[in-house]
Design an enzyme around this catalytic site. Structure first.
Site, PDB file in Angstrom:
ATOM      1  N   ASP A   1     112.016   9.462  49.401  1.00 47.95           N
ATOM      2  CA  ASP A   1     111.824  10.260  48.198  1.00 47.95           C
ATOM      3  C   ASP A   1     110.807  11.370  48.476  1.00 47.95           C
ATOM      4  OD1 ASP A   1     112.315  10.996  45.598  1.00 47.95           O
ATOM      5  OD2 ASP A   1     110.801   9.648  44.752  1.00 47.95           O
TER       6      ASP A   1
ATOM      7  N   TYR B   1     108.958  15.243  47.127  1.00 50.26           N
ATOM      8  CA  TYR B   1     108.064  15.684  46.042  1.00 50.26           C
ATOM      9  C   TYR B   1     108.141  17.202  46.038  1.00 50.26           C
ATOM     10  CZ  TYR B   1     103.518  15.058  43.495  1.00 50.26           C
ATOM     11  OH  TYR B   1     102.489  14.988  42.568  1.00 50.26           O
TER      12      TYR B   1
ATOM     13  N   HIS C   1     106.217  20.246  39.290  1.00 55.55           N
ATOM     14  CA  HIS C   1     105.909  18.829  39.054  1.00 55.55           C
ATOM     15  C   HIS C   1     104.597  18.449  39.746  1.00 55.55           C
ATOM     16  CE1 HIS C   1     106.459  14.499  38.645  1.00 55.55           C
ATOM     17  NE2 HIS C   1     106.373  14.360  39.955  1.00 55.55           N
TER      18      HIS C   1
ATOM     19  N   ARG D   1      93.263  16.128  38.693  1.00 53.36           N
ATOM     20  CA  ARG D   1      92.292  17.036  39.320  1.00 53.36           C
ATOM     21  C   ARG D   1      92.437  18.408  38.661  1.00 53.36           C
ATOM     22  NH1 ARG D   1      95.199  14.637  43.210  1.00 53.36           N
ATOM     23  NH2 ARG D   1      96.499  16.505  43.282  1.00 53.36           N
TER      24      ARG D   1
ATOM     25  N   GLU E   1     112.253   9.631  36.421  1.00 55.73           N
ATOM     26  CA  GLU E   1     112.075  10.885  37.162  1.00 55.73           C
ATOM     27  C   GLU E   1     113.454  11.464  37.438  1.00 55.73           C
ATOM     28  OE1 GLU E   1     109.601  10.163  40.648  1.00 55.73           O
ATOM     29  OE2 GLU E   1     107.786  10.554  39.466  1.00 55.73           O
TER      30      GLU E   1
ATOM     31  N   GLU F   1     115.883  13.461  39.425  1.00 57.42           N
ATOM     32  CA  GLU F   1     115.912  13.912  40.819  1.00 57.42           C
ATOM     33  C   GLU F   1     117.351  14.163  41.257  1.00 57.42           C
ATOM     34  OE1 GLU F   1     113.495  11.807  43.588  1.00 57.42           O
ATOM     35  OE2 GLU F   1     111.987  11.243  42.076  1.00 57.42           O
TER      36      GLU F   1
ATOM     37  N   ASP G   1     114.511   8.025  39.580  1.00 61.27           N
ATOM     38  CA  ASP G   1     113.461   7.272  40.283  1.00 61.27           C
ATOM     39  C   ASP G   1     112.510   6.684  39.238  1.00 61.27           C
ATOM     40  OD1 ASP G   1     111.683   6.302  42.165  1.00 61.27           O
ATOM     41  OD2 ASP G   1     110.648   8.221  42.384  1.00 61.27           O
TER      42      ASP G   1
ATOM     43  N   ARG H   1     104.009   4.152  35.565  1.00 57.90           N
ATOM     44  CA  ARG H   1     102.842   5.010  35.822  1.00 57.90           C
ATOM     45  C   ARG H   1     101.531   4.234  35.860  1.00 57.90           C
ATOM     46  NH1 ARG H   1     105.475   9.033  38.097  1.00 57.90           N
ATOM     47  NH2 ARG H   1     106.918  10.082  36.692  1.00 57.90           N
TER      48      ARG H   1
ATOM     49  N   GLN I   1     101.426   2.458  39.133  1.00 59.48           N
ATOM     50  CA  GLN I   1     101.256   3.500  40.158  1.00 59.48           C
ATOM     51  C   GLN I   1      99.792   3.960  40.260  1.00 59.48           C
ATOM     52  OE1 GLN I   1     103.772   6.905  39.344  1.00 59.48           O
ATOM     53  NE2 GLN I   1     103.237   7.970  41.233  1.00 59.48           N
TER      54      GLN I   1
ATOM     55  N   TYR J   1      98.259   3.189  44.067  1.00 60.35           N
ATOM     56  CA  TYR J   1      98.793   4.189  45.007  1.00 60.35           C
ATOM     57  C   TYR J   1      97.822   4.618  46.099  1.00 60.35           C
ATOM     58  CZ  TYR J   1      96.635   8.568  43.303  1.00 60.35           C
ATOM     59  OH  TYR J   1      95.775   9.585  42.992  1.00 60.35           O
TER      60      TYR J   1
ATOM     61  N   LYS K   1     107.479   1.882  42.003  1.00 65.87           N
ATOM     62  CA  LYS K   1     108.705   2.654  42.201  1.00 65.87           C
ATOM     63  C   LYS K   1     109.874   1.798  42.680  1.00 65.87           C
ATOM     64  CE  LYS K   1     106.927   6.997  42.049  1.00 65.87           C
ATOM     65  NZ  LYS K   1     107.496   8.134  41.320  1.00 65.87           N
TER      66      LYS K   1
ATOM     67  N   THR L   1     116.042   2.065  41.289  1.00 64.56           N
ATOM     68  CA  THR L   1     116.337   3.503  41.353  1.00 64.56           C
ATOM     69  C   THR L   1     117.828   3.643  41.074  1.00 64.56           C
ATOM     70  OG1 THR L   1     114.629   3.776  43.048  1.00 64.56           O
ATOM     71  CG2 THR L   1     116.203   5.586  42.782  1.00 64.56           C
TER      72      THR L   1
ATOM     73  N   THR M   1     110.930  14.720  41.512  1.00 59.48           N
ATOM     74  CA  THR M   1     111.178  15.162  40.141  1.00 59.48           C
ATOM     75  C   THR M   1     111.438  16.665  40.084  1.00 59.48           C
ATOM     76  OG1 THR M   1     109.673  13.439  39.427  1.00 59.48           O
ATOM     77  CG2 THR M   1     110.208  15.136  37.810  1.00 59.48           C
TER      78      THR M   1
ATOM     79  N   GLU N   1     104.944  14.174  32.403  1.00 57.82           N
ATOM     80  CA  GLU N   1     104.674  15.602  32.188  1.00 57.82           C
ATOM     81  C   GLU N   1     104.992  16.029  30.756  1.00 57.82           C
ATOM     82  OE1 GLU N   1     106.099  18.366  35.519  1.00 57.82           O
ATOM     83  OE2 GLU N   1     107.087  16.470  35.935  1.00 57.82           O
TER      84      GLU N   1
HETATM   85 MN    MN Z   1     110.217  10.282  42.682  1.00 56.66          MN
END
Ligand code: MN
Length: 439
Positions: free
Chosen positions: A140, A142, A147, A156, A211, A213, A245, A249, A252, A256, A265, A269, A372, A386
């Site tokens: 997978d 990114y 996204h 951040r 997600e 995708e 996907d 959250r 995660q 992570y 995850k 899927t 995503t 999001e």
């Molecule tokens: Mn994904």
């Protein structure tokens, strides 16, 4: 990319299969996607089918009775319970076979195959569909900078995008065993979460998300130690499907670091059942994402002039949701977002080439998902994290319900299609999944 426009893309071509000429079908004669099916409720072996209008062509069975000498490799590849043997064929064989299929369905008084082909059509409503391939490996990526920037800015605010993003097509190795076909119910996962204050807890995820995708299937792969050059990457991509996907959250966020996604995850899927070939997508190729002034050029191993010109894909994607309450009240699924794959920062070829650049070998039937697909606008955000901004901006559903994350009974529906003046619209079909309560 190797594939060129030819008569199989002619928008004026019509099929004698009437439903394939309907303006809103995903599967006109210009598409011809592959999948694995059997008659619902039968104990037949799953086998290769081609979607045409609202029917499925039993392609392996047909060619056993009516072989074409020049297509022996492709015909024998259709005698399988997965698309892997077809995916293993060369780009030349795949392109030639598409032309043979086109000829079988083409509406012409000279079409002598019509009656025999008609006897090998099964209504899609009578069929059960399976995962299209035996997927040995799932990766997978990114690849949406929108996204990555949105998600990064939640954690951040001053420095949303990490310094590697514009150089490295970021990805991680997913899990192949929990890939499921569209329509398979999705069990809410249990897992470990921590809010940073109280001790960590184990229980049902409270922040379950989807997600949106796009997945690409690898056609012939590469030998271990032998990277695929960017200029040749197109020959190693068979086609695409929709991928959900599913992501927990809260699990995660706690798990992570430092090694990346794991149990947040890999519980499930979902994949749409029809694989739309790269040949069918040829009219909808577009330029690679135009990098804003000041962004670095891709490093030379990821830079190819043809890929920059035609490596993008003008594919519309949309997400719909129907809660169980909406279902009970007969309220149609509501559209949550719309995005376009041409907004992805990295092309399919760049992802595939980067994956093999260290010598890693890909196999026919491997699945590489894009990450995503989000765009610049709020309406184009491809996941709830999001769209509802970490739960701070809940979504309103038409019946007054609100959503921060998915609730039990919610059905998530993805759709994808390509549309362009001068060409026939083609679609990817749907990818659906409904959330079941946690165990
Ligand atoms: Mn994904």
């Amino acid at each position: 990319m190797s594939s060129k426009l030819d008569y199989t893309h002619d928008p004026k071509a019509r099929s004698w299969v009437e439903s394939a000429n309907s303006p809103d079908t995903d599967f006109p004669i210009q598409n011809l996607p592959y999948g694995i099916f059997r008659r619902r409720g039968s104990n037949e072996s799953p086998r290769v089918g081609v979607a045409i209008g609202d029917s499925i062509f039993d392609v392996g069975k047909y060619f056993r009775s009516y072989p074409i000498k020049a297509q022996a490799e492709a015909e024998s590849a259709c005698n399988a319970d997965s698309l892997n043997p077809l995916m293993a064929l060369s780009a030349q064989h795949r392109g030639d076979f598409r032309k043979s299929l086109h000829a079988l369905f083409f509406d012409s008084s000279k079409n002598e195959a019509m009656d025999a082909v008609a006897r090998h059509l099964i209504p899609q409503s009578d069929a059960e569909l399976f995962l299209p391939a035996r997927i040995g490996n799932y990766t997978d990526f990114y690849a949406s900078i929108f996204h990555a920037t949105n998600v990064g800015s939640m954690f951040r605010p001053d420095n949303p995008l990490l310094p590697n993003y514009k150089y490295v097509p970021i990805g991680y190795h997913g899990r192949a065993s929990s890939l499921v076909v569209s329509g398979t119910p999705i069990r809410r996962p249990n897992g470990q979460t921590s809010d940073g204050n109280a001790p960590p807890q184990f229980g049902p995820s409270k922040r379950l998300d989807y997600e949106l995708e796009l997945g690409m299937f690898v056609s012939p792969g590469n030998k271990l130690g032998e990277p695929i050059p960017i200029g040749d990457a197109g020959n190693h991509i068979f086609g695409v499907c929709l991928v959900n996907d599913w992501s927990a959250r809260d699990i995660q966020a706690w798990e992570y670091q430092p090694l990346g996604p794991f149990l947040a995850k890999n519980f499930a899927t979902s994949l749409s059942p029809w694989v739309v070939t790269m040949e069918a997508l040829t009219p909808f190729r577009t330029t690679a994402f135009p990098r804003p002034e000041g962004d670095p050029a891709p490093l030379p191993y990821l830079l190819d002039s043809a890929d920059q010109k035609t490596g993008g894909l003008d594919l519309h994607l949309e997400v719909l949701l129907q809660s169980s309450k909406m279902r009970d009240e007969n309220i149609a699924p509501v559209r949550l977002s719309e995005s376009n794959f041409s907004d992805m920062y990295w092309t399919l070829a760049q992802m595939l080439t980067h994956h093999t650049s260290n010598g890693c070998n890909l196999l026919p039937g491997d699945l590489l998902a894009s990450g995503t697909v989000s765009g610049k606008e709020k309406s184009s955000r491809g996941c709830l994290l999001e769209l509802a901004w970490r739960g701070q901006e809940p979504l309103q559903l038409p019946n007054g319900e609100t959503r921060k994350f998915l609730e039990d009974g919610d059905e998530v529906i993805f759709r994808g299609y390509c549309e362009k003046p001068g060409f026939r619209r083609i679609g990817l079909g749907e990818c659906r999944g409904t959330i079941l309560p946690a165990l």
